[in-house]
Design a protein around this motif. Structure first.
Motif, PDB file in Angstrom:
ATOM      1  N   MET A 129      33.090 -25.844  -9.943  1.00 35.67           N
ATOM      2  CA  MET A 129      33.093 -24.386  -9.869  1.00 35.67           C
ATOM      3  C   MET A 129      33.385 -23.844 -11.266  1.00 35.67           C
ATOM      4  SD  MET A 129      32.815 -21.799  -7.711  1.00 35.67           S
ATOM      5  CE  MET A 129      32.774 -22.719  -6.210  1.00 35.67           C
ATOM      6  N   ARG A 130      32.648 -22.850 -11.671  1.00 31.65           N
ATOM      7  CA  ARG A 130      32.811 -22.271 -13.005  1.00 31.65           C
ATOM      8  C   ARG A 130      34.012 -21.319 -13.031  1.00 31.65           C
ATOM      9  NH1 ARG A 130      27.503 -20.607 -15.323  1.00 31.65           N
ATOM     10  NH2 ARG A 130      27.553 -22.784 -15.832  1.00 31.65           N
ATOM     11  N   CYS A 131      34.871 -21.481 -14.034  1.00 27.24           N
ATOM     12  CA  CYS A 131      36.064 -20.649 -14.203  1.00 27.24           C
ATOM     13  C   CYS A 131      35.628 -19.216 -14.543  1.00 27.24           C
ATOM     14  CB  CYS A 131      36.938 -21.206 -15.319  1.00 27.24           C
ATOM     15  SG  CYS A 131      38.338 -20.140 -15.763  1.00 27.24           S
ATOM     16  N   PRO A 132      36.177 -18.204 -13.842  1.00 23.33           N
ATOM     17  CA  PRO A 132      35.795 -16.822 -14.137  1.00 23.33           C
ATOM     18  C   PRO A 132      36.343 -16.319 -15.478  1.00 23.33           C
ATOM     19  CG  PRO A 132      37.459 -16.876 -12.417  1.00 23.33           C
ATOM     20  CD  PRO A 132      37.063 -18.301 -12.700  1.00 23.33           C
ATOM     21  N   LYS A 133      37.319 -17.041 -16.043  1.00 24.40           N
ATOM     22  CA  LYS A 133      37.918 -16.603 -17.307  1.00 24.40           C
ATOM     23  C   LYS A 133      37.239 -17.238 -18.524  1.00 24.40           C
ATOM     24  CE  LYS A 133      42.393 -16.029 -19.540  1.00 24.40           C
ATOM     25  NZ  LYS A 133      43.814 -16.340 -19.459  1.00 24.40           N
ATOM     26  N   CYS A 134      37.155 -18.570 -18.550  1.00 20.63           N
ATOM     27  CA  CYS A 134      36.597 -19.251 -19.729  1.00 20.63           C
ATOM     28  C   CYS A 134      35.188 -19.806 -19.498  1.00 20.63           C
ATOM     29  CB  CYS A 134      37.524 -20.367 -20.196  1.00 20.63           C
ATOM     30  SG  CYS A 134      37.539 -21.813 -19.119  1.00 20.63           S
ATOM     31  N   HIS A 135      34.723 -19.770 -18.260  1.00 20.59           N
ATOM     32  CA  HIS A 135      33.369 -20.193 -17.870  1.00 20.59           C
ATOM     33  C   HIS A 135      33.113 -21.695 -18.014  1.00 20.59           C
ATOM     34  CE1 HIS A 135      32.457 -15.967 -17.509  1.00 20.59           C
ATOM     35  NE2 HIS A 135      32.890 -15.775 -18.749  1.00 20.59           N
ATOM     36  N   LYS A 136      34.148 -22.488 -18.062  1.00 24.31           N
ATOM     37  CA  LYS A 136      33.996 -23.950 -18.073  1.00 24.31           C
ATOM     38  C   LYS A 136      33.822 -24.431 -16.635  1.00 24.31           C
ATOM     39  CE  LYS A 136      35.035 -24.496 -22.470  1.00 24.31           C
ATOM     40  NZ  LYS A 136      34.211 -24.767 -23.521  1.00 24.31           N
ATOM     41  N   ASP A 137      33.175 -25.596 -16.497  1.00 25.33           N
ATOM     42  CA  ASP A 137      32.868 -26.122 -15.168  1.00 25.33           C
ATOM     43  C   ASP A 137      33.934 -27.050 -14.592  1.00 25.33           C
ATOM     44  OD1 ASP A 137      30.513 -24.775 -15.190  1.00 25.33           O
ATOM     45  OD2 ASP A 137      29.262 -26.498 -15.634  1.00 25.33           O
ATOM     46  N   GLU A 138      34.958 -27.352 -15.318  1.00 20.80           N
ATOM     47  CA  GLU A 138      35.925 -28.339 -14.857  1.00 20.80           C
ATOM     48  C   GLU A 138      37.154 -27.648 -14.267  1.00 20.80           C
ATOM     49  OE1 GLU A 138      36.707 -30.996 -18.100  1.00 20.80           O
ATOM     50  OE2 GLU A 138      34.577 -31.168 -18.559  1.00 20.80           O
ATOM     51  N   ASP A 139      37.416 -27.965 -12.995  1.00 23.78           N
ATOM     52  CA  ASP A 139      38.600 -27.423 -12.332  1.00 23.78           C
ATOM     53  C   ASP A 139      39.093 -28.435 -11.315  1.00 23.78           C
ATOM     54  OD1 ASP A 139      37.779 -26.725  -9.418  1.00 23.78           O
ATOM     55  OD2 ASP A 139      36.150 -25.910 -10.634  1.00 23.78           O
ATOM     56  N   LYS A 140      40.268 -28.152 -10.771  1.00 23.05           N
ATOM     57  CA  LYS A 140      40.785 -28.991  -9.695  1.00 23.05           C
ATOM     58  C   LYS A 140      41.256 -28.086  -8.566  1.00 23.05           C
ATOM     59  CE  LYS A 140      45.502 -29.427 -11.461  1.00 23.05           C
ATOM     60  NZ  LYS A 140      46.541 -30.337 -11.879  1.00 23.05           N
ATOM     61  N   VAL A 141      41.159 -28.600  -7.354  1.00 18.00           N
ATOM     62  CA  VAL A 141      41.592 -27.858  -6.176  1.00 18.00           C
ATOM     63  C   VAL A 141      43.085 -28.101  -5.999  1.00 18.00           C
ATOM     64  CG1 VAL A 141      41.353 -27.605  -3.675  1.00 18.00           C
ATOM     65  CG2 VAL A 141      39.331 -28.007  -5.098  1.00 18.00           C
ATOM     66  N   ILE A 142      43.843 -27.004  -5.953  1.00 17.05           N
ATOM     67  CA  ILE A 142      45.296 -27.085  -5.795  1.00 17.05           C
ATOM     68  C   ILE A 142      45.682 -27.027  -4.325  1.00 17.05           C
ATOM     69  CG2 ILE A 142      47.477 -25.921  -6.335  1.00 17.05           C
ATOM     70  CD1 ILE A 142      46.037 -24.763  -8.796  1.00 17.05           C
ATOM     71  N   ASP A 143      44.964 -26.177  -3.559  1.00 14.21           N
ATOM     72  CA  ASP A 143      45.316 -25.956  -2.164  1.00 14.21           C
ATOM     73  C   ASP A 143      44.067 -25.587  -1.372  1.00 14.21           C
ATOM     74  OD1 ASP A 143      47.012 -25.524   0.096  1.00 14.21           O
ATOM     75  OD2 ASP A 143      47.043 -23.373  -0.326  1.00 14.21           O
ATOM     76  N   SER A 144      43.947 -26.096  -0.149  1.00  8.50           N
ATOM     77  CA  SER A 144      42.852 -25.737   0.761  1.00  8.50           C
ATOM     78  C   SER A 144      43.438 -25.352   2.104  1.00  8.50           C
ATOM     79  CB  SER A 144      41.908 -26.921   0.973  1.00  8.50           C
ATOM     80  OG  SER A 144      41.186 -27.197  -0.184  1.00  8.50           O
ATOM     81  N   PHE A 191      42.261 -19.461  -9.684  1.00  3.76           N
ATOM     82  CA  PHE A 191      41.388 -18.543  -8.967  1.00  3.76           C
ATOM     83  C   PHE A 191      41.131 -19.074  -7.566  1.00  3.76           C
ATOM     84  CE2 PHE A 191      38.875 -21.450 -11.488  1.00  3.76           C
ATOM     85  CZ  PHE A 191      37.794 -21.822 -10.699  1.00  3.76           C
ATOM     86  N   THR A 192      40.619 -18.205  -6.713  1.00 10.41           N
ATOM     87  CA  THR A 192      40.392 -18.532  -5.303  1.00 10.41           C
ATOM     88  C   THR A 192      38.905 -18.520  -5.001  1.00 10.41           C
ATOM     89  OG1 THR A 192      42.495 -17.483  -4.718  1.00 10.41           O
ATOM     90  CG2 THR A 192      40.933 -17.847  -2.930  1.00 10.41           C
ATOM     91  N   THR A 193      38.466 -19.498  -4.215  1.00 10.17           N
ATOM     92  CA  THR A 193      37.090 -19.525  -3.734  1.00 10.17           C
ATOM     93  C   THR A 193      37.110 -19.668  -2.215  1.00 10.17           C
ATOM     94  OG1 THR A 193      36.913 -21.927  -3.978  1.00 10.17           O
ATOM     95  CG2 THR A 193      36.186 -20.571  -5.846  1.00 10.17           C
ATOM     96  N   TYR A 194      36.022 -19.280  -1.585  1.00  9.43           N
ATOM     97  CA  TYR A 194      35.876 -19.405  -0.139  1.00  9.43           C
ATOM     98  C   TYR A 194      34.609 -20.184   0.163  1.00  9.43           C
ATOM     99  CZ  TYR A 194      39.547 -15.958   0.372  1.00  9.43           C
ATOM    100  OH  TYR A 194      40.752 -15.303   0.311  1.00  9.43           O
ATOM    101  N   GLU A 195      34.730 -21.126   1.069  1.00  8.61           N
ATOM    102  CA  GLU A 195      33.592 -21.937   1.494  1.00  8.61           C
ATOM    103  C   GLU A 195      33.261 -21.544   2.924  1.00  8.61           C
ATOM    104  OE1 GLU A 195      32.938 -26.585   2.656  1.00  8.61           O
ATOM    105  OE2 GLU A 195      34.141 -26.149   0.882  1.00  8.61           O
ATOM    106  N   THR A 196      32.001 -21.147   3.160  1.00 10.55           N
ATOM    107  CA  THR A 196      31.564 -20.759   4.496  1.00 10.55           C
ATOM    108  C   THR A 196      30.269 -21.486   4.838  1.00 10.55           C
ATOM    109  OG1 THR A 196      30.281 -18.900   3.663  1.00 10.55           O
ATOM    110  CG2 THR A 196      32.552 -18.430   4.310  1.00 10.55           C
ATOM    111  N   ILE A 197      29.959 -21.489   6.107  1.00 18.44           N
ATOM    112  CA  ILE A 197      28.695 -22.059   6.561  1.00 18.44           C
ATOM    113  C   ILE A 197      27.594 -21.069   6.202  1.00 18.44           C
ATOM    114  CG2 ILE A 197      27.334 -22.672   8.593  1.00 18.44           C
ATOM    115  CD1 ILE A 197      29.964 -23.537   9.902  1.00 18.44           C
ATOM    116  N   GLU A 198      26.523 -21.567   5.661  1.00 18.62           N
ATOM    117  CA  GLU A 198      25.403 -20.697   5.325  1.00 18.62           C
ATOM    118  C   GLU A 198      24.698 -20.303   6.613  1.00 18.62           C
ATOM    119  OE1 GLU A 198      21.493 -20.721   2.467  1.00 18.62           O
ATOM    120  OE2 GLU A 198      23.103 -22.145   2.107  1.00 18.62           O
ATOM    121  N   PRO A 199      24.637 -19.005   6.869  1.00 21.11           N
ATOM    122  CA  PRO A 199      24.028 -18.577   8.137  1.00 21.11           C
ATOM    123  C   PRO A 199      22.531 -18.857   8.166  1.00 21.11           C
ATOM    124  CG  PRO A 199      24.515 -16.686   6.755  1.00 21.11           C
ATOM    125  CD  PRO A 199      25.068 -17.901   6.054  1.00 21.11           C
ATOM    126  N   ALA A 200      22.024 -19.019   9.376  1.00 21.02           N
ATOM    127  CA  ALA A 200      20.594 -19.239   9.558  1.00 21.02           C
ATOM    128  C   ALA A 200      19.842 -17.956   9.216  1.00 21.02           C
ATOM    129  CB  ALA A 200      20.319 -19.629  11.007  1.00 21.02           C
TER     130      ALA A 200
END
Length: 162
Positions: free
Chosen positions: A1-16, A38-47
Motif C-alpha cells: 500500500m502506498r503511503c499517503p505522506k511519502c508515497h513509498k510502497d513499503e509498509d507493515k500492518v500494525i493492527d487488523s 494510516f488506515t485502510t479498509y478492505e471490502t469485497i468488490e461488489p458484483a
C-alpha cells in the motif's frame, strides 16, 4: 500500500479488525520509510449489477441513485441518513444474494417499497405514488386505507404484486 505522506510502497500492518458493520476489515498500517501511520479498509468488490428499465434499456446499478430515491421519499420526515444507508445496503445485499446480475426496475421498486413500509408510512406512500404513477387522489386514499390491512410484501414472489 502506498503511503499517503511519502508515497513509498513499503509498509507493515500494525493492527487488523473487522469494522463495526462487519462488511470490511480495518487495517492500521505504518510506513517503513517515514513511520507515518494510516488506515485502510478492505471490502469485497461488489458484483456489477445492471438495472433493466421499463422501456427495456439497461444501465449500471447506481447505489447513490437508490439512496437519493430513499432520501427524497423521506424528505422532511424523522428518518436519519444512517437508517437510509442501512436500508440501501440491505437492498443491495438482497439483490446480490439472489444471484441475478440483471435487476428489473419492478423488482427494485418492490424492494424499496418494502423497506420504506417498515421505515416510515408517509415515505412509503410518497414513493409508491411515484413508482406506481398514481393519477388521482383516489389512488392515494386507496393505498393509505390498504396500509392498515397489509403485511409487508414478500419480495420472494414479486410476480404476485401488481
Amino acid at each position: 500500500m502506498r503511503c499517503p505522506k511519502c508515497h513509498k510502497d513499503e509498509d507493515k500492518v500494525i493492527d487488523s479488525r473487522i469494522s463495526r458493520d462487519g462488511v470490511a476489515i480495518r487495517r492500521r498500517r505504518e510506513c517503513l520509510s517515514c513511520d507515518h501511520r494510516f488506515t485502510t479498509y478492505e471490502t469485497i468488490e461488489p458484483a456489477d449489477l445492471v438495472v433493466i428499465k421499463r422501456n427495456g434499456s439497461r444501465e449500471p446499478f447506481d447505489r447513490e441513485k437508490l439512496l437519493r430515491g430513499l432520501a427524497k421519499a423521506c424528505e422532511k420526515r424523522p428518518v436519519g441518513m444512517d437508517e437510509l444507508k442501512a436500508a440501501t445496503d440491505a437492498i443491495i445485499a438482497e439483490l446480490e444474494n439472489e444471484g441475478s446480475r440483471e435487476i428489473p426496475t419492478k423488482l427494485l421498486g418492490i424492494k424499496v417499497m418494502d423497506k420504506l413500509h417498515g421505515i416510515d408510512p408517509v415515505a412509503y406512500v410518497r414513493y409508491a405514488s411515484v413508482y406506481r404513477q398514481f393519477q388521482d387522489v383516489g389512488e392515494f386514499i386507496e393505498e393509505i386505507n390498504s396500509m392498515s390491512r397489509r403485511v409487508p410484501r414478500s419480495t420472494l414472489h414479486p410476480e404476485l404484486i401488481f
